[in-house]
Design a protein around this motif. Structure first.
Motif, mmCIF file in Angstrom:
data_model
loop_
_atom_site.group_PDB
_atom_site.id
_atom_site.type_symbol
_atom_site.label_atom_id
_atom_site.label_comp_id
_atom_site.label_asym_id
_atom_site.label_seq_id
_atom_site.Cartn_x
_atom_site.Cartn_y
_atom_site.Cartn_z
ATOM 1 N N ALA A 121 45.423 37.396 49.168
ATOM 2 C CA ALA A 121 46.558 36.323 49.245
ATOM 3 C C ALA A 121 47.020 36.463 47.743
ATOM 4 O O ALA A 121 48.411 36.306 47.916
ATOM 5 N N ILE A 122 46.602 36.581 46.904
ATOM 6 C CA ILE A 122 47.081 36.948 45.458
ATOM 7 C C ILE A 122 48.174 38.331 45.556
ATOM 8 O O ILE A 122 49.327 37.978 44.899
ATOM 9 N N SER A 123 47.599 39.208 46.069
ATOM 10 C CA SER A 123 48.383 40.460 46.205
ATOM 11 C C SER A 123 49.559 40.207 47.093
ATOM 12 O O SER A 123 50.761 40.696 46.826
ATOM 13 N N GLY A 135 51.743 40.186 43.970
ATOM 14 C CA GLY A 135 51.922 41.506 43.911
ATOM 15 C C GLY A 135 50.473 42.157 43.516
ATOM 16 O O GLY A 135 49.542 41.360 43.177
ATOM 17 N N PHE A 136 50.386 43.426 43.663
ATOM 18 C CA PHE A 136 49.059 44.109 43.406
ATOM 19 C C PHE A 136 48.425 44.158 42.009
ATOM 20 O O PHE A 136 47.569 44.062 41.659
ATOM 21 N N ILE A 181 41.305 40.379 39.033
ATOM 22 C CA ILE A 181 39.701 41.113 39.410
ATOM 23 C C ILE A 181 39.346 41.381 37.958
ATOM 24 O O ILE A 181 38.065 41.301 37.751
ATOM 25 N N ALA A 182 40.014 41.862 36.984
ATOM 26 C CA ALA A 182 39.747 42.518 35.871
ATOM 27 C C ALA A 182 39.277 41.134 34.775
ATOM 28 O O ALA A 182 38.259 41.130 34.237
ATOM 29 N N VAL A 183 40.174 40.245 35.009
ATOM 30 C CA VAL A 183 39.880 38.965 34.255
ATOM 31 C C VAL A 183 38.319 38.431 34.596
ATOM 32 O O VAL A 183 37.343 38.034 33.929
#
Length: 92
Positions: free
Chosen positions: A49-51, A55-56, A63-65
């Motif tokens: 949904a975020i992507s 956007g990716f 994901i990194a955070v």
């Protein structure tokens, strides 16, 4: 990040195998596996949904955070547990 996650998976597995008696280890490892599955069931659609909407690049940043936050919390809890063990050994 994936390399760090792979290393931490091995470290946590080794930690559990050394610290937990074998009677309880199977239950803990089963819970770990179930929790991983539950997290992936919620994680994949959320990242999708975020992507889709942002956007990716944003999805990978999220994901990194999240990974850094979870690694930090896990490391803090493990180190805090080691500090309690050392104090108990010194006083006993």
């Amino acid at each position: 990040m994936s390399g760090m996650e792979a290393i931490l998976f091995v470290v946590f597995s080794d930690y559990i195998n050394k610290q937990i008696p074998s009677r309880q280890r199977a239950t803990i490892l089963s819970f770990q596996s179930m929790f991983f599955s539950i997290m992936m069931i919620t994680f994949f659609p959320a990242v999708g949904a975020i992507s889709e909407y942002r956007g990716f690049k944003t999805a990978f940043a999220v994901i990194a955070v999240l990974a850094l936050m979870l690694i930090s919390i896990s490391t803090f809890l493990m180190l805090r547990g080691k500090g309690v063990e050392k104090k108990t050994e010194q006083s006993g």
